[in-house]
Scaffold this motif. Structure first.
Motif, PDB file in Angstrom:
ATOM      1  N   PHE A 163      16.755  52.248   9.434  1.00 19.50           N
ATOM      2  CA  PHE A 163      17.680  51.329   8.799  1.00 19.50           C
ATOM      3  C   PHE A 163      17.258  51.210   7.341  1.00 19.50           C
ATOM      4  CE2 PHE A 163      18.676  47.038   7.304  1.00 19.50           C
ATOM      5  CZ  PHE A 163      20.052  47.021   7.505  1.00 19.50           C
ATOM      6  N   SER A 164      18.149  51.536   6.410  1.00 20.30           N
ATOM      7  CA  SER A 164      17.812  51.512   4.985  1.00 20.30           C
ATOM      8  C   SER A 164      18.707  50.564   4.190  1.00 20.30           C
ATOM      9  CB  SER A 164      17.913  52.934   4.402  1.00 20.30           C
ATOM     10  OG  SER A 164      19.225  53.444   4.577  1.00 20.30           O
ATOM     11  N   GLY A 165      19.489  49.769   4.883  1.00 22.55           N
ATOM     12  CA  GLY A 165      20.382  48.822   4.218  1.00 22.55           C
ATOM     13  C   GLY A 165      19.727  47.472   4.024  1.00 22.55           C
ATOM     14  N   THR A 166      20.567  46.442   3.908  1.00 25.05           N
ATOM     15  CA  THR A 166      20.073  45.073   3.814  1.00 25.05           C
ATOM     16  C   THR A 166      20.658  44.256   4.965  1.00 25.05           C
ATOM     17  OG1 THR A 166      21.872  44.318   2.378  1.00 25.05           O
ATOM     18  CG2 THR A 166      19.883  45.138   1.302  1.00 25.05           C
ATOM     19  N   PHE A 167      19.843  43.327   5.467  1.00 23.07           N
ATOM     20  CA  PHE A 167      20.264  42.453   6.555  1.00 23.07           C
ATOM     21  C   PHE A 167      19.890  41.035   6.162  1.00 23.07           C
ATOM     22  CE2 PHE A 167      20.023  40.186  10.522  1.00 23.07           C
ATOM     23  CZ  PHE A 167      21.052  40.713  11.285  1.00 23.07           C
ATOM     24  N   GLU A 168      20.889  40.186   5.968  1.00 20.36           N
ATOM     25  CA  GLU A 168      20.695  38.778   5.623  1.00 20.36           C
ATOM     26  C   GLU A 168      20.958  37.929   6.855  1.00 20.36           C
ATOM     27  OE1 GLU A 168      19.764  36.952   3.023  1.00 20.36           O
ATOM     28  OE2 GLU A 168      19.456  38.640   1.672  1.00 20.36           O
ATOM     29  N   ALA A 197      34.094  40.982   9.584  1.00 21.27           N
ATOM     30  CA  ALA A 197      34.740  41.163   8.280  1.00 21.27           C
ATOM     31  C   ALA A 197      33.802  41.986   7.407  1.00 21.27           C
ATOM     32  CB  ALA A 197      35.044  39.814   7.629  1.00 21.27           C
ATOM     33  N   GLY A 198      34.246  42.277   6.192  1.00 22.17           N
ATOM     34  CA  GLY A 198      33.428  42.975   5.209  1.00 22.17           C
ATOM     35  C   GLY A 198      33.622  44.477   5.220  1.00 22.17           C
ATOM     36  N   ASP A 199      33.071  45.110   4.167  1.00 14.81           N
ATOM     37  CA  ASP A 199      33.162  46.563   4.061  1.00 14.81           C
ATOM     38  C   ASP A 199      31.793  47.233   3.933  1.00 14.81           C
ATOM     39  OD1 ASP A 199      32.377  46.121   1.401  1.00 14.81           O
ATOM     40  OD2 ASP A 199      34.360  46.549   0.571  1.00 14.81           O
ATOM     41  N   GLY A 200      30.722  46.448   4.058  1.00 14.01           N
ATOM     42  CA  GLY A 200      29.375  47.002   4.024  1.00 14.01           C
ATOM     43  C   GLY A 200      28.780  47.145   2.642  1.00 14.01           C
ATOM     44  N   SER A 201      29.537  46.780   1.602  1.00 15.75           N
ATOM     45  CA  SER A 201      29.017  46.863   0.236  1.00 15.75           C
ATOM     46  C   SER A 201      28.128  45.655  -0.054  1.00 15.75           C
ATOM     47  CB  SER A 201      30.180  46.901  -0.762  1.00 15.75           C
ATOM     48  OG  SER A 201      30.883  45.669  -0.738  1.00 15.75           O
ATOM     49  N   ALA A 202      27.403  45.702  -1.160  1.00 18.75           N
ATOM     50  CA  ALA A 202      26.541  44.585  -1.539  1.00 18.75           C
ATOM     51  C   ALA A 202      27.359  43.324  -1.817  1.00 18.75           C
ATOM     52  CB  ALA A 202      25.708  44.950  -2.760  1.00 18.75           C
ATOM     53  N   SER A 203      28.537  43.473  -2.374  1.00 21.75           N
ATOM     54  CA  SER A 203      29.369  42.310  -2.705  1.00 21.75           C
ATOM     55  C   SER A 203      30.220  41.826  -1.533  1.00 21.75           C
ATOM     56  CB  SER A 203      30.275  42.628  -3.899  1.00 21.75           C
ATOM     57  OG  SER A 203      31.147  43.689  -3.576  1.00 21.75           O
ATOM     58  N   ASN A 204      30.365  42.648  -0.480  1.00 20.46           N
ATOM     59  CA  ASN A 204      31.184  42.288   0.673  1.00 20.46           C
ATOM     60  C   ASN A 204      30.552  42.872   1.951  1.00 20.46           C
ATOM     61  OD1 ASN A 204      33.351  41.273   2.152  1.00 20.46           O
ATOM     62  ND2 ASN A 204      34.673  43.014   1.701  1.00 20.46           N
ATOM     63  N   PRO A 205      29.364  42.337   2.328  1.00 21.22           N
ATOM     64  CA  PRO A 205      28.647  42.922   3.475  1.00 21.22           C
ATOM     65  C   PRO A 205      29.423  42.774   4.781  1.00 21.22           C
ATOM     66  CG  PRO A 205      27.651  40.842   2.806  1.00 21.22           C
ATOM     67  CD  PRO A 205      28.703  41.163   1.790  1.00 21.22           C
ATOM     68  N   TYR A 206      29.123  43.667   5.717  1.00 19.50           N
ATOM     69  CA  TYR A 206      29.682  43.528   7.062  1.00 19.50           C
ATOM     70  C   TYR A 206      29.191  42.201   7.635  1.00 19.50           C
ATOM     71  CZ  TYR A 206      30.919  48.520   7.253  1.00 19.50           C
ATOM     72  OH  TYR A 206      31.460  49.764   7.033  1.00 19.50           O
TER      73      TYR A 206
END
Length: 186
Positions: free
Chosen positions: A93-98, A28-37
């Protein structure tokens, strides 16, 4: 894809004014900060390399019995080389991974002649709350269980256990750290 009088146009189906998400390669998700993949299996994790600047959250523990393991992260995957690291020194990789309290276990990487080896080969993003257990990671230079080459990135509240080996700049968690931070991690 937009449904208009039985025709498909665009990138989302609209039925009764509601958008229906298409297959994105993630749970799920769209990869944004508020709706991560959302990553629920090994194939989803493997797909992170297609969106290196996006936001991700792990929603399931991944191990050798999780869907996709044999073709993505086992000792027989990718011609016996195992998992292909996410990002490298030139395309990081320059995104965020939780990690969200979930564990990634049984990660296998065997690339003894390759630089920037780890779950994340090269990273300038952020990894938080990510647990790796029972890893087997082999590379040449810049080798770590979680990150091989961390430049201008951040690792927080994360750990890695298992075997990590290489020739130079090798660490259990991070192989090489440049202008980066590692906090509350081991």
């Amino acid at each position: 894809i937009v449904l208009i009088s039985g025709l498909l146009v665009g990138s989302a189906a609209v039925l009764s004014g509601q958008a229906v998400a298409q297959e994105s390669g993630y749970a799920a998700g769209d990869g944004s900060a508020s709706n991560p993949y959302e990553i629920a299996n090994w194939t989803h994790l493997n797909n992170t390399r297609d969106n290196l600047d996006a936001n991700f959250t792990l929603v399931n523990d991944l191990n050798s019995s999780t869907a996709g393991y044999d073709s993505v992260a086992s000792s027989s995957a990718n011609g016996g080389k195992g998992f292909v690291p996410i990002g490298n020194a030139s395309t990081a990789f320059s995104g965020t991974f939780e990690g969200s309290g979930h564990t990634i276990s049984d990660l296998y990487i065997d690339r003894p002649n390759t630089y920037s080896i780890g779950l994340f080969g090269g990273m300038s993003g952020t990894v938080n709350d990510t647990a790796l257990e029972n890893v087997s990671v082999t590379g040449y230079y810049y080798v770590g269980g979680l990150v091989g080459y961390n430049f201008d990135g951040s690792v927080k509240q994360s750990y890695a256990t298992g075997n990590v080996s290489g020739n130079k700049y090798v660490g259990g968690l991070v192989g090489y750290n440049s202008y980066s931070s590692v906090n509350q991690s081991y």
